[in-house]
Design a protein around this motif. Structure first.
Motif, PDB file in Angstrom:
ATOM      1  N   PHE A 100       0.919  -1.310   0.054  1.00  0.00           N
ATOM      2  CA  PHE A 100       0.309   0.321  -0.576  1.00  0.00           C
ATOM      3  C   PHE A 100       0.784   1.462  -0.286  1.00  0.00           C
ATOM      4  CE2 PHE A 100      -2.936  -3.421   2.018  1.00  0.00           C
ATOM      5  CZ  PHE A 100      -3.976  -2.977   1.182  1.00  0.00           C
ATOM      6  N   ALA A 101       0.122   2.303  -0.910  1.00  0.00           N
ATOM      7  CA  ALA A 101       0.401   3.800  -0.608  1.00  0.00           C
ATOM      8  C   ALA A 101       2.338   3.646  -1.380  1.00  0.00           C
ATOM      9  CB  ALA A 101       1.036   4.107   0.518  1.00  0.00           C
ATOM     10  N   GLN A 145      -4.692  -9.825   8.603  1.00  0.00           N
ATOM     11  CA  GLN A 145      -5.429  -8.588   8.391  1.00  0.00           C
ATOM     12  C   GLN A 145      -5.254  -7.859  10.221  1.00  0.00           C
ATOM     13  OE1 GLN A 145      -9.140  -8.480   6.770  1.00  0.00           O
ATOM     14  NE2 GLN A 145      -8.398  -8.334   4.532  1.00  0.00           N
ATOM     15  N   GLN A 146      -3.743  -8.601  11.147  1.00  0.00           N
ATOM     16  CA  GLN A 146      -3.640  -8.631  11.574  1.00  0.00           C
ATOM     17  C   GLN A 146      -2.001  -8.166  12.201  1.00  0.00           C
ATOM     18  OE1 GLN A 146      -5.772  -8.947  14.124  1.00  0.00           O
ATOM     19  NE2 GLN A 146      -6.698 -11.082  14.309  1.00  0.00           N
ATOM     20  N   HIS A 147      -2.486  -6.150  12.278  1.00  0.00           N
ATOM     21  CA  HIS A 147      -0.916  -5.682  12.901  1.00  0.00           C
ATOM     22  C   HIS A 147      -0.187  -6.219  13.195  1.00  0.00           C
ATOM     23  CE1 HIS A 147      -2.310  -1.300  11.227  1.00  0.00           C
ATOM     24  NE2 HIS A 147      -3.239  -1.374  11.804  1.00  0.00           N
ATOM     25  N   PRO A 205       3.377   3.791   7.877  1.00  0.00           N
ATOM     26  CA  PRO A 205       2.515   3.638   8.679  1.00  0.00           C
ATOM     27  C   PRO A 205       1.361   4.817   8.165  1.00  0.00           C
ATOM     28  CG  PRO A 205       4.368   4.399   9.785  1.00  0.00           C
ATOM     29  CD  PRO A 205       5.074   4.889   7.736  1.00  0.00           C
ATOM     30  N   VAL A 206       0.107   4.855   8.984  1.00  0.00           N
ATOM     31  CA  VAL A 206      -1.661   5.027   8.310  1.00  0.00           C
ATOM     32  C   VAL A 206      -1.163   6.136   9.038  1.00  0.00           C
ATOM     33  CG1 VAL A 206      -1.979   2.326   8.692  1.00  0.00           C
ATOM     34  CG2 VAL A 206      -2.115   3.930  10.645  1.00  0.00           C
ATOM     35  N   THR A 207      -1.902   6.914   7.722  1.00  0.00           N
ATOM     36  CA  THR A 207      -2.282   8.245   8.382  1.00  0.00           C
ATOM     37  C   THR A 207      -3.700   9.104   7.609  1.00  0.00           C
ATOM     38  OG1 THR A 207      -1.572   8.351   5.155  1.00  0.00           O
ATOM     39  CG2 THR A 207       0.187   8.397   7.408  1.00  0.00           C
ATOM     40  N   GLY A 208      -4.825   7.211   8.134  1.00  0.00           N
ATOM     41  CA  GLY A 208      -6.092   8.316   8.316  1.00  0.00           C
ATOM     42  C   GLY A 208      -6.445   9.267   8.970  1.00  0.00           C
ATOM     43  N   GLY A 209      -8.211   9.383   9.223  1.00  0.00           N
ATOM     44  CA  GLY A 209      -8.621   9.657  10.103  1.00  0.00           C
ATOM     45  C   GLY A 209      -8.916  11.932   9.496  1.00  0.00           C
ATOM     46  N   LEU A 247      -7.317   8.913  -0.223  1.00  0.00           N
ATOM     47  CA  LEU A 247      -7.337   8.413   0.407  1.00  0.00           C
ATOM     48  C   LEU A 247      -7.546   6.229  -0.101  1.00  0.00           C
ATOM     49  CD1 LEU A 247      -9.598   9.253   2.907  1.00  0.00           C
ATOM     50  CD2 LEU A 247      -7.021   8.950   3.597  1.00  0.00           C
ATOM     51  N   GLU A 248      -6.161   5.707   0.160  1.00  0.00           N
ATOM     52  CA  GLU A 248      -6.444   4.433  -0.031  1.00  0.00           C
ATOM     53  C   GLU A 248      -6.286   3.619   1.378  1.00  0.00           C
ATOM     54  OE1 GLU A 248      -3.229   3.463  -2.210  1.00  0.00           O
ATOM     55  OE2 GLU A 248      -2.292   1.759  -1.470  1.00  0.00           O
ATOM     56  N   HIS A 249      -6.643   2.673   0.739  1.00  0.00           N
ATOM     57  CA  HIS A 249      -7.157   1.872   2.367  1.00  0.00           C
ATOM     58  C   HIS A 249      -7.138   0.763   1.705  1.00  0.00           C
ATOM     59  CE1 HIS A 249     -11.124   0.718   0.346  1.00  0.00           C
ATOM     60  NE2 HIS A 249     -11.670   0.203   1.244  1.00  0.00           N
ATOM     61  N   TYR A 250      -7.553  -0.685   2.867  1.00  0.00           N
ATOM     62  CA  TYR A 250      -6.956  -2.316   3.111  1.00  0.00           C
ATOM     63  C   TYR A 250      -7.970  -2.244   3.020  1.00  0.00           C
ATOM     64  CZ  TYR A 250      -4.176  -6.390   4.148  1.00  0.00           C
ATOM     65  OH  TYR A 250      -3.914  -8.027   4.189  1.00  0.00           O
ATOM     66  N   PRO A 251      -8.503  -2.504   2.091  1.00  0.00           N
ATOM     67  CA  PRO A 251     -10.050  -3.426   2.422  1.00  0.00           C
ATOM     68  C   PRO A 251     -10.338  -4.702   2.844  1.00  0.00           C
ATOM     69  CG  PRO A 251      -9.657  -2.538   0.214  1.00  0.00           C
ATOM     70  CD  PRO A 251      -8.301  -2.970   0.896  1.00  0.00           C
ATOM     71  N   MET A 291      -9.054  -4.864   6.201  1.00  0.00           N
ATOM     72  CA  MET A 291      -8.372  -5.045   7.407  1.00  0.00           C
ATOM     73  C   MET A 291      -8.927  -3.637   8.091  1.00  0.00           C
ATOM     74  SD  MET A 291      -4.641  -4.744   8.158  1.00  0.00           S
ATOM     75  CE  MET A 291      -4.476  -3.888   9.589  1.00  0.00           C
ATOM     76  N   HIS A 313     -15.052   6.632   7.714  1.00  0.00           N
ATOM     77  CA  HIS A 313     -14.724   6.910   7.214  1.00  0.00           C
ATOM     78  C   HIS A 313     -14.399   6.821   5.824  1.00  0.00           C
ATOM     79  CE1 HIS A 313     -10.251   7.811   6.643  1.00  0.00           C
ATOM     80  NE2 HIS A 313     -10.028   7.694   7.951  1.00  0.00           N
ATOM     81  N   LEU A 345      -7.193   5.014  15.650  1.00  0.00           N
ATOM     82  CA  LEU A 345      -8.207   4.753  15.014  1.00  0.00           C
ATOM     83  C   LEU A 345      -6.925   5.947  13.850  1.00  0.00           C
ATOM     84  CD1 LEU A 345     -11.424   6.663  13.179  1.00  0.00           C
ATOM     85  CD2 LEU A 345      -9.255   6.940  12.035  1.00  0.00           C
ATOM     86  N   LYS A 346      -6.027   6.681  14.289  1.00  0.00           N
ATOM     87  CA  LYS A 346      -5.143   7.795  13.681  1.00  0.00           C
ATOM     88  C   LYS A 346      -3.483   6.296  13.411  1.00  0.00           C
ATOM     89  CE  LYS A 346      -5.975  11.884  12.686  1.00  0.00           C
ATOM     90  NZ  LYS A 346      -5.333  12.654  11.326  1.00  0.00           N
ATOM     91  N   THR A 347      -3.670   5.959  14.159  1.00  0.00           N
ATOM     92  CA  THR A 347      -2.496   5.175  13.965  1.00  0.00           C
ATOM     93  C   THR A 347      -2.608   3.640  14.110  1.00  0.00           C
ATOM     94  OG1 THR A 347      -2.570   4.442  16.472  1.00  0.00           O
ATOM     95  CG2 THR A 347      -1.225   6.699  15.620  1.00  0.00           C
ATOM     96  N   LYS A 348      -3.762   2.925  13.110  1.00  0.00           N
ATOM     97  CA  LYS A 348      -4.106   2.078  13.778  1.00  0.00           C
ATOM     98  C   LYS A 348      -4.965   1.100  12.287  1.00  0.00           C
ATOM     99  CE  LYS A 348      -4.053   0.256  18.552  1.00  0.00           C
ATOM    100  NZ  LYS A 348      -3.223  -0.633  18.443  1.00  0.00           N
ATOM    101  N   ALA A 349      -5.660   1.821  11.684  1.00  0.00           N
ATOM    102  CA  ALA A 349      -6.896   1.954  11.311  1.00  0.00           C
ATOM    103  C   ALA A 349      -5.366   2.237  10.008  1.00  0.00           C
ATOM    104  CB  ALA A 349      -7.820   2.911  11.015  1.00  0.00           C
ATOM    105  N   PHE A 362      -5.568   3.158   7.050  1.00  0.00           N
ATOM    106  CA  PHE A 362      -5.542   4.227   5.540  1.00  0.00           C
ATOM    107  C   PHE A 362      -4.230   5.311   5.313  1.00  0.00           C
ATOM    108  CE2 PHE A 362      -9.571   3.096   7.087  1.00  0.00           C
ATOM    109  CZ  PHE A 362     -10.697   3.027   5.940  1.00  0.00           C
ATOM    110  N   TRP A 363      -4.392   5.364   3.821  1.00  0.00           N
ATOM    111  CA  TRP A 363      -2.977   6.669   3.771  1.00  0.00           C
ATOM    112  C   TRP A 363      -3.708   7.351   3.104  1.00  0.00           C
ATOM    113  CZ3 TRP A 363      -3.317   0.984   3.812  1.00  0.00           C
ATOM    114  CH2 TRP A 363      -2.444   0.548   3.970  1.00  0.00           C
ATOM    115  N   LYS A 364      -2.973   9.158   3.229  1.00  0.00           N
ATOM    116  CA  LYS A 364      -3.347   9.768   2.536  1.00  0.00           C
ATOM    117  C   LYS A 364      -2.367  10.135   1.341  1.00  0.00           C
ATOM    118  CE  LYS A 364      -6.458  11.522   6.018  1.00  0.00           C
ATOM    119  NZ  LYS A 364      -5.883  13.112   7.791  1.00  0.00           N
TER     120      LYS A 364
END
Lengths: 85, 148
Positions: free
Chosen positions: A8-9, A61-63, A81-85, B49-53, B55, B80, B115-119, B121-123
């Protein structure tokens, strides 16, 4: 055994694809060993895995940490490292 | 309830629908995250926003379960988005309902911080000069650590 590997990314950008199904040798038993082996697969893979500190992993699908065992896993993902939210 | 979706949502409508499910809750906290139109001095034109469907949904379900373990909640909502977004579209909505505000506030903040550190998703932000992946923030990591 066939392993579904996802990226990803920017890891995906560097590898040049989002997913592939591979058969790593039996000696590849951990996430860390899988990264070592993947890095030998193409210049893109080598670039993606050149600095492991930037890479996070998930098994089925688990960290997980890089030391985690693959233990019959069907799916392994590598990403920054994830960057959502 | 958790939802991962491509299409835009209306936070007002979603919050009203959520409120209708928790008529006995004395306190409801909500958080909406929006796409910013700037980063430093540069203008952000769009965000991908890319995500891991799969997970992503699993992580949200795990986060929701952890919030319910820590606080007494009457209801919980996480929405989200993924895909193409433009400023100032909403990216994420978290709502928590409890008997009193303390549990609602705490659970809402916890859900956003984790969510910010575990979900997964990548911006990626699009500037005039090109596109770049957003780097993770040490501040986000520090905020998540507070809840260990």
């Amino acid at each position: 055994m066939a392993l579904h590997v996802l990226y990803f990314a920017w890891v995906k950008d560097k590898v040049g694809r989002g997913e592939e199904t591979l058969s790593p040798p039996p000696a590849v038993k951990t996430v860390s060993a899988l990264m070592d082996w993947l890095a030998t697969q193409s210049p893109g893979h080598a670039a993606a895995f050149s600095d492991r500190r930037l890479i996070k992993a998930a098994v089925d699908q688990q960290h997980v940490d890089h030391g985690a065992a693959l233990d019959g896993a069907g799916e392994v993902a590598f990403f920054p490292p994830v960057t959502g939210g | 309830m958790v939802r991962v979706q491509k299409h835009a949502f209306d936070p007002g409508a979603e919050i009203n629908a959520f409120l209708a499910t928790v008529p006995k809750s004395g306190g409801v906290a909500t958080f909406v995250g929006q796409v910013r139109d700037f980063k430093g001095a540069e203008t952000v034109h769009a965000m991908t926003l890319e995500h891991y469907p799969g997970m992503a949904e699993r992580e949200f379900a795990a986060l929701a379960a952890e919030a319910r373990r820590r606080w007494v909640l009457d209801g919980l909502l996480i929405i989200h988005r993924y895909g193409e977004l433009r400023p100032p579209e909403p990216i994420v909505l978290v709502a928590t309902a409890a008997a009193h505000r303390a549990d609602a506030f705490a659970a809402c903040e916890f859900l956003m911080d984790w969510l910010k550190t575990k979900a997964p998703f990548w911006k990626k932000e699009a500037f005039e000069s090109g596109e770049t992946w957003v780097a993770s923030s040490a501040d986000d990591e520090a905020r998540a650590q507070r809840w260990k």
